[in-house]
Design a protein around this motif. Sequence first.
Motif, mmCIF file in Angstrom:
data_model
loop_
_atom_site.group_PDB
_atom_site.id
_atom_site.type_symbol
_atom_site.label_atom_id
_atom_site.label_comp_id
_atom_site.label_asym_id
_atom_site.label_seq_id
_atom_site.Cartn_x
_atom_site.Cartn_y
_atom_site.Cartn_z
ATOM 1 N N UNK A 109 19.890 78.513 19.599
ATOM 2 C CA UNK A 109 20.567 79.800 19.506
ATOM 3 C C UNK A 109 22.025 79.636 19.104
ATOM 4 N N UNK A 110 22.693 78.652 19.673
ATOM 5 C CA UNK A 110 24.111 78.433 19.384
ATOM 6 C C UNK A 110 24.358 78.059 17.938
ATOM 7 N N UNK A 111 23.481 77.229 17.360
ATOM 8 C CA UNK A 111 23.738 76.748 16.003
ATOM 9 C C UNK A 111 23.170 77.670 14.920
ATOM 10 N N UNK A 112 22.253 78.585 15.308
ATOM 11 C CA UNK A 112 21.586 79.392 14.287
ATOM 12 C C UNK A 112 21.915 80.883 14.329
ATOM 13 N N UNK A 113 22.158 81.432 15.503
ATOM 14 C CA UNK A 113 22.124 82.887 15.643
ATOM 15 C C UNK A 113 23.506 83.544 15.722
ATOM 16 N N UNK A 114 23.679 84.545 14.877
ATOM 17 C CA UNK A 114 24.772 85.494 15.016
ATOM 18 C C UNK A 114 24.202 86.796 15.577
ATOM 19 N N UNK A 115 25.052 87.620 16.118
ATOM 20 C CA UNK A 115 24.592 88.896 16.655
ATOM 21 C C UNK A 115 23.869 89.693 15.572
ATOM 22 N N UNK A 116 22.674 90.171 15.908
ATOM 23 C CA UNK A 116 21.896 90.984 14.972
ATOM 24 C C UNK A 116 20.966 90.201 14.073
ATOM 25 N N UNK A 117 21.006 88.863 14.121
ATOM 26 C CA UNK A 117 20.078 88.068 13.313
ATOM 27 C C UNK A 117 18.643 88.287 13.791
ATOM 28 N N UNK A 118 17.703 88.183 12.864
ATOM 29 C CA UNK A 118 16.290 88.390 13.185
ATOM 30 C C UNK A 118 15.625 87.099 13.667
ATOM 31 N N UNK A 119 14.861 87.223 14.738
ATOM 32 C CA UNK A 119 14.068 86.128 15.279
ATOM 33 C C UNK A 119 12.635 86.619 15.440
ATOM 34 N N UNK A 120 11.674 85.888 14.860
ATOM 35 C CA UNK A 120 10.265 86.236 15.014
ATOM 36 C C UNK A 120 9.726 85.521 16.244
ATOM 37 N N UNK A 121 9.049 86.270 17.113
ATOM 38 C CA UNK A 121 8.404 85.680 18.283
ATOM 39 C C UNK A 121 6.983 86.222 18.402
ATOM 40 N N UNK A 122 6.187 85.526 19.170
ATOM 41 C CA UNK A 122 4.811 85.947 19.428
ATOM 42 C C UNK A 122 4.808 87.163 20.360
ATOM 43 N N UNK A 123 3.732 87.924 20.257
ATOM 44 C CA UNK A 123 3.554 89.100 21.119
ATOM 45 C C UNK A 123 2.220 88.976 21.836
ATOM 46 N N UNK A 124 2.224 88.666 23.165
ATOM 47 C CA UNK A 124 3.377 88.484 24.059
ATOM 48 C C UNK A 124 4.088 87.167 23.803
ATOM 49 N N UNK A 125 5.347 87.078 24.252
ATOM 50 C CA UNK A 125 6.145 85.892 23.993
ATOM 51 C C UNK A 125 6.632 85.234 25.267
ATOM 52 N N UNK A 126 7.075 83.995 25.121
ATOM 53 C CA UNK A 126 7.580 83.227 26.256
ATOM 54 C C UNK A 126 8.878 83.848 26.767
ATOM 55 N N UNK A 127 8.905 84.180 28.044
ATOM 56 C CA UNK A 127 10.040 84.892 28.620
ATOM 57 C C UNK A 127 11.327 84.081 28.547
ATOM 58 N N UNK A 128 11.232 82.761 28.725
ATOM 59 C CA UNK A 128 12.424 81.925 28.661
ATOM 60 C C UNK A 128 13.088 81.967 27.302
ATOM 61 N N UNK A 129 12.294 82.058 26.237
ATOM 62 C CA UNK A 129 12.855 82.157 24.887
ATOM 63 C C UNK A 129 13.471 83.535 24.664
ATOM 64 N N UNK A 130 12.788 84.563 25.131
ATOM 65 C CA UNK A 130 13.325 85.919 24.994
ATOM 66 C C UNK A 130 14.687 86.010 25.676
ATOM 67 N N UNK A 131 14.775 85.472 26.881
ATOM 68 C CA UNK A 131 16.033 85.521 27.624
ATOM 69 C C UNK A 131 17.116 84.691 26.922
ATOM 70 N N UNK A 132 16.751 83.496 26.453
ATOM 71 C CA UNK A 132 17.733 82.618 25.817
ATOM 72 C C UNK A 132 18.272 83.211 24.521
ATOM 73 N N UNK A 133 17.383 83.675 23.645
ATOM 74 C CA UNK A 133 17.829 84.201 22.358
ATOM 75 C C UNK A 133 18.527 85.559 22.518
ATOM 76 N N UNK A 134 18.197 86.271 23.588
ATOM 77 C CA UNK A 134 18.893 87.530 23.855
ATOM 78 C C UNK A 134 20.368 87.289 24.158
ATOM 79 N N UNK A 135 20.695 86.128 24.711
ATOM 80 C CA UNK A 135 22.097 85.794 24.976
ATOM 81 C C UNK A 135 22.926 85.812 23.703
#
Length: 396
Positions: A109-135
Amino acid sequence: MPVKFADRMSTVHRSFIREILKVTQDSSIISFAGGLPNPELFPVAELEAAAVGVLQDSGPQSLQYSTTEGFLPLREYIAARYKEKKGIDVSPDEIIITSGSQQCLDLLGKVLLNAGDNVIIERPGYLGAIQSFSMFQANFITVNLEADGPNLKELEAALDNENVKMFYAVTNFQNPSGLTYSAEKRAGVAKLMKGRDTLFIEDDPYGELRFMGESHPPVVRGYLEEGGVLLGSFSKVAAPGFRLGWMVCGGEMRDKLIIAKQASDLHTSTFAQQVIHRYLTDNVLDEHIEKIKERYGRQRDVMVESISKYFPAEVSITEPEGGMFLWATLPESLSAMDFFEEAIKNKVAFVPGRPFFVDDSGENTFRLNFSNSDEEKIVEGIKRLGEGLKEFIAKA
């Protein structure tokens, strides 16, 4: 005095599962809620011997600062195991040891993501990833999981969006669904990812825990030669308390991740890395994994059989071939969150499915963990849930 928090903190909440686990501290509750390995299988004596051996043989060195990339002999062991078990070539220089695979998500997340960037995840998705990338204030695009992996038409449409930085996936015994990508879906994902500037992040903490069926190589390196990062962990095959994971990547991506890790924690615990390496070289990991698979496989079978016996026909489940979880679906009009309140009264806990969906859907789903309960408790807990479900559905 009021504190001026960062804007990102308004978009991230406490882990729902961690909050549920507080409820399950009551010893009278049968809990299928946590994503916990069975502590009875932790190699305590072997790790004790490894720790003593490390301190005796290299005491001061094992307690000193170390390199950001991680203990080289441990990275060499991981690379050799990938070749032996998965048939893929990984260089030790492409491996970064991390503080659990959860740190991998934070660093990505730190090296790739700026606010508003798109991330594709599975539905349902791993909660730890949702929480981390939401940061990092990511915008999530979801792709539905089918019985053998993602809906490829939905994935292609998601990839056609602008500024899609990554597709994050758990390809083996996914958390929370227990589903696994087939060979055909792995090849299909690789084909769709090839040549794009979207990074494929493949998280594989459960891949060694297969009880039945055919194993497949990871998408990264097995099907997709470039454009991917592969994550791994010792938490499910040794001990989660060591917080030891890793990521496989090369080139500029590796360099950026090392910089991010240096800014985060300098390096993962020197002592923990040397102890786990000593344990791995002094013991046969495959023998230990076989014990885990044998126990979890029995517990999985008991849970599936008990559900077949006690759950009403209106409730459907996945039947995983490995891992630690299965996924249940109620009739669409019903709320698993409402049923959770009833289940707790009957001293049984599970995880309602809604937190695994970023669009507030999944109200009628829930996750069950079979790895951290003995067979007797599984039968009794599923029986209680089944009786409660029949009453709950009848009242609806």
